[in-house]
Scaffold this active site. Structure first.
Site, mmCIF file in Angstrom:
data_model
loop_
_atom_site.group_PDB
_atom_site.id
_atom_site.type_symbol
_atom_site.label_atom_id
_atom_site.label_comp_id
_atom_site.label_asym_id
_atom_site.label_seq_id
_atom_site.Cartn_x
_atom_site.Cartn_y
_atom_site.Cartn_z
ATOM 1 N N ARG A 1 72.958 24.073 42.801
ATOM 2 C CA ARG A 1 71.611 24.305 42.268
ATOM 3 C C ARG A 1 70.525 23.751 43.189
ATOM 4 O O ARG A 1 69.394 24.229 43.150
ATOM 5 C CB ARG A 1 71.483 23.718 40.862
ATOM 6 C CG ARG A 1 72.132 24.610 39.807
ATOM 7 C CD ARG A 1 72.069 23.986 38.440
ATOM 8 N NE ARG A 1 72.274 24.975 37.388
ATOM 9 C CZ ARG A 1 72.314 24.669 36.099
ATOM 10 N NH1 ARG A 1 72.174 23.425 35.708
ATOM 11 N NH2 ARG A 1 72.489 25.622 35.201
ATOM 12 N N GLY B 1 77.696 28.103 34.584
ATOM 13 C CA GLY B 1 78.464 27.201 33.740
ATOM 14 C C GLY B 1 79.940 27.204 34.108
ATOM 15 O O GLY B 1 80.293 27.214 35.284
ATOM 16 N N GLY C 1 73.500 29.474 29.893
ATOM 17 C CA GLY C 1 72.779 29.956 28.713
ATOM 18 C C GLY C 1 71.700 30.962 29.079
ATOM 19 O O GLY C 1 71.503 31.967 28.390
ATOM 20 N N LYS D 1 83.646 29.853 21.488
ATOM 21 C CA LYS D 1 83.049 30.242 20.200
ATOM 22 C C LYS D 1 82.508 31.666 20.181
ATOM 23 O O LYS D 1 81.685 32.037 21.013
ATOM 24 C CB LYS D 1 81.903 29.304 19.869
ATOM 25 C CG LYS D 1 82.352 27.970 19.337
ATOM 26 C CD LYS D 1 81.125 27.182 18.982
ATOM 27 C CE LYS D 1 81.403 26.013 18.055
ATOM 28 N NZ LYS D 1 80.152 25.290 17.798
HETATM 29 C C1 3PG Z 1 71.771 24.163 32.032
HETATM 30 O O1 3PG Z 1 72.453 23.459 32.766
HETATM 31 O O2 3PG Z 1 72.251 24.845 31.115
HETATM 32 C C2 3PG Z 1 70.302 24.204 32.274
HETATM 33 O O3 3PG Z 1 69.927 23.296 33.254
HETATM 34 C C3 3PG Z 1 69.553 23.965 30.978
HETATM 35 O O4 3PG Z 1 69.910 22.720 30.461
HETATM 36 P P1 3PG Z 1 69.905 22.502 28.895
HETATM 37 O O5 3PG Z 1 70.993 23.384 28.339
HETATM 38 O O6 3PG Z 1 70.160 21.034 28.690
HETATM 39 O O7 3PG Z 1 68.545 22.931 28.390
HETATM 40 MG MG MG Z 2 73.032 24.750 28.850
#
Ligand code: 3PG
Ligand code: MG
Length: 370
Positions: free
Chosen positions: A40, A323, A346, A177
Site C-alpha cells: 500500500r 485483503g 471492503g 460469511k
Molecule cells: C482496510 O484495510 O480495509 C482499509 O484500510 C480500511 O480500513 P477499515 O476497514 O479499518 O476502515
Molecule cells: Mg476493512
C-alpha cells in the site's frame, strides 16, 4: 458514473502544499510491529512522484489499524514514516488520523485542521474510499481536489467489471460469511456468467440444498436467501463437490458434499479445485475475492492455492480483490501474474456492489470538478 477529477485537473502546484490522503493501513507483525507488506505504500508512489515533479510539497495522511479515537502507541505511524522516507524522501506524514475521534465522526472541526495551510487535496486511498470519514469526504468541500493514479486505476478496473466485462466473466467468492457478501453476490449475479463459491460461506449454500454440513460454518438465517439465489441463478452458481474436513481426532480427509457429524469443512476438496480451475480457465474476465479455506493452515491451503494458480494461469483479464485473497496470491508468489491486485478489500466489494463510494462522490463534487 461521472468522471473523477484527475491530477491534471488541479491548478498549478509549484511551491504549493498538497494534502494526500493515502491508505497506508499496512499489516504489522504482531510481536515486532514491523511492516509485513508495504504494497500500500509502494502503490502511492506514482502519485507522490507526479506531485513532487510538479514542485508540490506533499503532506500525506492515513489511518493505521483501528485505534479508538485517541492516541495509541500501538498504531503510531512511525514504521510507515520510516518506510515512506526510504521510498519517497521529502514527504511529510501526519500522525494516525484515527487518533482523533473527528476522523471517523467526520467532524467539520477536524476537517478544518486538515485543510489548514493546504492548497489542494489528492485522494489516493482507494482502500478507505468506502468510509465517509473526515479526511476522505471533508477536504474536497473546500480544496481543489483530484483522484490520485492508484484510486483512478482501481475505479477504472472495478467499474469495468460492472459495466463492460469481456465474456465469459467468472466471479469467484470465498471467505467465511454469506451475510457480508450478499450485496456483492446479488450485484455479481446481475453481470457475471458464472459465480464460483467456496470458503466458509459455501456451507450455507450447501445447507440450502439440504446437504448435511456436519460442524461446518453455517448462517442459519441466510439459508432461505441462499435458496432463493440458487433458484434464481440456476447452474450459474458453481458450488464445491467435495470438501476437506477436520475430524474429531484432528484427522484430515476429503468427503463429498455431505459432511458427517463431528467433522468441520475447512477447505474445498481436490475435485472441486479441478472443477473451479476449469471454469476459471475458460474466462475472459475473472474477479476473485476471498479464500477457499483456512489457507493460513497448511493442511487447508490447497483449495486457495489451486484457485490462485488458476487465476494466475488464466489468459483473460484477472482481478483479485484486496485483503485475504491478495495476501494469499502474494503468499503463493502468484501476485505478479495477476492483472490487477486491488489495494482495497471492503472498498472493492462495495464499489462492485454499489457502483459508487463516498470518497468518489466527494471528489466529483469538488470545486474544480463541478
Ligand atoms: C482496510 O484495510 O480495509 C482499509 O484500510 C480500511 O480500513 P477499515 O476497514 O479499518 O476502515
Ligand atoms: Mg476493512
Amino acid at each position: 458514473m461521472a468522471k473523477l477529477p484527475l491530477l491534471e485537473d488541479l491548478p498549478p502546484l509549484d511551491g504549493k502544499r498538497v494534502l494526500l490522503r493515502a491508505d497506508f493501513n499496512v499489516p504489522l507483525d504482531k510481536s515486532t510491529g514491523a511492516i509485513t507488506d508495504d504494497l500500500r505504500i509502494r502503490a502511492a508512489l506514482p502519485t507522490i512522484q507526479w506531485l513532487q515533479g510538479q514542485g508540490a510539497q506533499v503532506v500525506a495522511c492515513s489511518h493505521l489499524g483501528r485505534p479508538k479515537g485517541a492516541p495509541d502507541p500501538k498504531y503510531s505511524m512511525e514504521p510507515v514514516r520510516a518506510r515512506l522516507a526510504e521510498l519517497a524522501p521529502g514527504v511529510e506524514l501526519l500522525e494516525n488520523l484515527r487518533f482523533d475521534a473527528g476522523e471517523e465522526g467526520n467532524d467539520p472541526a477536524f476537517v478544518a485542521t486538515l485543510v489548514e495551510g493546504m492548497d489542494a487535496y489528492v485522494d489516493d486511498a482507494f482502500g478507505a474510499a468506502h468510509r465517509a470519514h473526515a479526511s476522505i469526504v471533508g477536504p474536497p468541500q473546500s480544496l481543489p481536489s483530484a483522484a490520485g493514479r492508484l484510486l483512478a486505476r482501481e475505479v477504472e478496473v472495478l467499474m469495468g467489471l460492472r459495466e463492460s466485462p469481456k465474456r465469459p466473466f467468472v466471479a469467484v467468492l470465498g471467505g467465511s460469511k454469506v451475510s457480508d457478501k450478499l450485496g456483492v453476490i446479488d450485484a455479481l449475479l446481475g453481470v457475471c456468467d458464472k459465480l464460483v463459491i467456496g470458503g466458509g460461506m459455501c456451507f450455507t449454500f450447501l445447507a440450502a440444498q439440504n446437504r448435511s454440513i456436519g460442524d461446518s460454518l453455517c448462517e442459519e438465517d441466510q439459508i432461505d436467501t441462499c435458496r432463493r439465489l440458487l433458484k434464481e441463478a440456476g447452474d450459474r452458481i458453481v458450488l464445491p463437490e467435495d470438501i476437506r474436513v477436520l475430524g474429531p481426532n484432528d484427522d484430515v480427509r476429503d468427503v463429498g458434499t455431505d459432511v458427517p457429524k463431528g467433522y468441520k469443512g475447512l477447505d474445498i476438496g481436490p475435485y472441486s479445485g479441478a472443477i473451479f480451475s476449469d471454469v476459471i480457465d475458460t474466462a475472459r474476465t475473472v474477479f476473485w475475492n476471498g479464500p477457499m479455506g483456512v489457507f493460513e493452515d497448511p493442511r487447508f491451503e490447497a483449495g486457495t492455492r489451486t484457485v490462485a494458480q488458476a487465476v494466475a494461469d488464466c489468459q483473460g483479464f484477472t482481478v483479485v480483490g484486496g485483503g485475504d485473497s491478495a495476501a494469499a496470491a502474494a503468499q503463493f508468489g502468484l501476485d505478479k501474474q495477476i492483472d490487477h491486485v486491488s489495494t482495497g478489500g471492503g472498498a472493492s466489494l462495495e464499489l462492485l456492489e454499489q457502483g459508487d463510494l463516498p470518497g468518489l462522490e466527494a471528489l466529483r463534487n469538488a470545486p474544480n470538478a463541478r
